[in-house]
Design an enzyme around this catalytic site. Sequence first.
Site, PDB file in Angstrom:
ATOM      1  CB  SER A 480      43.261  16.118  39.277  1.00 26.58           C
ATOM      2  OG  SER A 480      43.879  15.395  40.296  1.00 26.58           O
ATOM      3  CG  ASP A 491      34.143   3.616  34.069  1.00 23.37           C
ATOM      4  OD1 ASP A 491      34.039   3.744  32.833  1.00 23.37           O
ATOM      5  OD2 ASP A 491      35.221   3.742  34.667  1.00 23.37           O
ATOM      6  CE  LYS A 505      48.492  16.693  38.213  1.00 26.39           C
ATOM      7  NZ  LYS A 505      48.296  15.585  39.166  1.00 26.39           N
TER       8      LYS A 505
END
Length: 705
Positions: A480, A491, A505
């Site tokens: 999460s 990224d 998740k």
Amino acid sequence: MKKRFLAVIPCIALSFLFVTPVFSEQSKAPISPEDYYITLAPLPEFKQTCVSIIANLKRHHYQELTLNDELSSRIFDNYIDSLDKGRAYFTAADIAAMQRYRYILDNALAQGNLQPAFDIFNLYQHRTVERFAFMANFLSSKVDTLDFTRDETLLRDREESPWFSDKKALDDLWRRRLKNELITRRLSETDTDKVEENLLKKYTNSLNRSRQMKSRDVHRIFINTFTELYDPHTQYLPPRASEDFNIHMSLSLEGIGALLQMDNEYTKVVSLVKAGPAEKSNLLKPGDRIIGVGQENEEIVDVVGWRLDDVVQLIRGPKGTVVRLRIIPADSADSAMSKVIPITRNTVKLEDQAASSKILDIPLADGGTHRIGVVTIPAFYADFNAHQAGAPDYKSTTRDVRRLLEKLKKENIDGLVIDLRDNGGGALTEAAALTGLFIDKGPTVLVRGRRNRVESYPDPEPGIIYDGPMAVLVNRMSASASEIFAGAIKDYRRGLIVGTQTFGKGTVQSLLNLNRDNGQLKLTIAKFYRVSGASTQHRGVHPDVAFPSEYNLEETGESSLPEALPWDTIRPIRYKPYHQASFTPIVTRIKELHDKRSDASAEFTFLKGYNAYVETLRQKDRIALNEKVRKEEKEANETFFLGLENDLRVAQGEKPYKDYEAMTAARKAENEEKNDSEDEEEDDDDTLLEECAYVVSDFARLLEK
């Protein structure tokens, strides 16, 4: 390091005895299943609850499903699967007879008519009673007919197998299951004289418990077989379960700090609350199956086949008391590897989950040293009430980490590790704010709700707190909010992701109150996306530098859950990565350096060898029912694990264990010493963390070139 890996060795039974049956006296009158049959019916209030749940799912759930014949067929299959996943109670004739319900459940649900669901359950209750009575009667009068020298087997997983044709075929299955239980208990229990007696007590208790089912239990089971088709995190919480959920969210529950779910007839550990009693004990792991619960020094009660809420109630208790759990470890391929573990109940406190820091000194080839800072974050937390009240010193993950980073910078660190292992997530806003400490500005995460509406969470504060080389250490239980942070760092190419594939998740849940105190509906309302447009759902975040996993990736994580929402992508948002030109060749070189170290590492060799061996055990789809063969398999497992551990000890300059018994005794003493100690500092011997620090050191050195 050794201490961390020693805990993953399965506890295999120490004794083996051939036992003669204790039921040699005159057989008692056989149990009649009809005496335990019950017939349940839906209550009037279920109609409104059902209609309300359907309306809320249609109005608020992220995924839109149409209640039609196709969905009705899926509900039917999921309901049957939830009742008899192992195909051990219903016959093929039962399934054929129930086909009349396959395409009417959609209309029945829309009308709030649960009678078809109750008809199916009542038949199931009768079939379970018949099986329990069969086992009890067999134990009372026929156990001496079992041939433990016969070469026959039991299929481990019957989920995809055909339904048995008749009662006679089911009788043979249960006879084999009984043989397996007897052999398992003889291999794993110390009091072997009471094996048959304890099994008889188990099935007698199961018969008695079968009459305790209530209409509300059937209501919850059926409604959740419907909601689960939306996704595994959408769930109906009746009043009692709703209260339990709220207690869990407030962390005021005095228990062991574990999230549990049903897995066929077993109670399975899904995750552990960071800094909770179970996590601190280092005795219970995600994927472990709980098969018995006992209070202090009382007899352990067999809980296989129990309702989840009843198991939870048994595990709960006053702070400071001990609960004893009989578990089958997640890494055990044989149920004979069960063991009993003690856990002292306690309350999880916010301060126990606070971020902490330390420094690791990594030697360099030229004789110098790199000082690598480590910030461990157990959870993404925030004291929202204190923040809203205007308290200047309210606690939050980002505020605590900022303070720790300032302290580490004064210590002149050369690199940084953010340790998110076993961090199951928490506040979304904290994941976004924490990312902002390591980037100057820009988006941190995207959230897409119903009807494709996308919202971006920007860095809430311009500027960078730490701009040096860094890595994020993750494992399968990093979930999460942890995945949001790790995905953003990846990224932006702000740092390296090290460890294993994360949980996966990538969804957001909300809790809705149902009318007239009929409980709550927890449902998924949105999905997370990284700034690159890739979802964290299902696939998680993959590492740049991969480590051997301490968890089975196929049996844990979002991808192991039925009906999990799929991975997908959306349009990426504009963001500016760091190290654009140099990053790829640097990562390639870092992986080469890591592979060279891990190949020469006794600790990595241990973990790789352990994982490979356990995987070969898992590949066996049948269980031997020849007692001599099982004993030989047990001894072979003991020999392998003893050899693996001794190879590690010799490489570390320690004396090898004399035998398997000495190894398990040392492990038990170590755990008891740890539990008795008031010092809650983490072990310094953490090979994975140390290797991650080496990776960051390589990163720092290569960036300087």
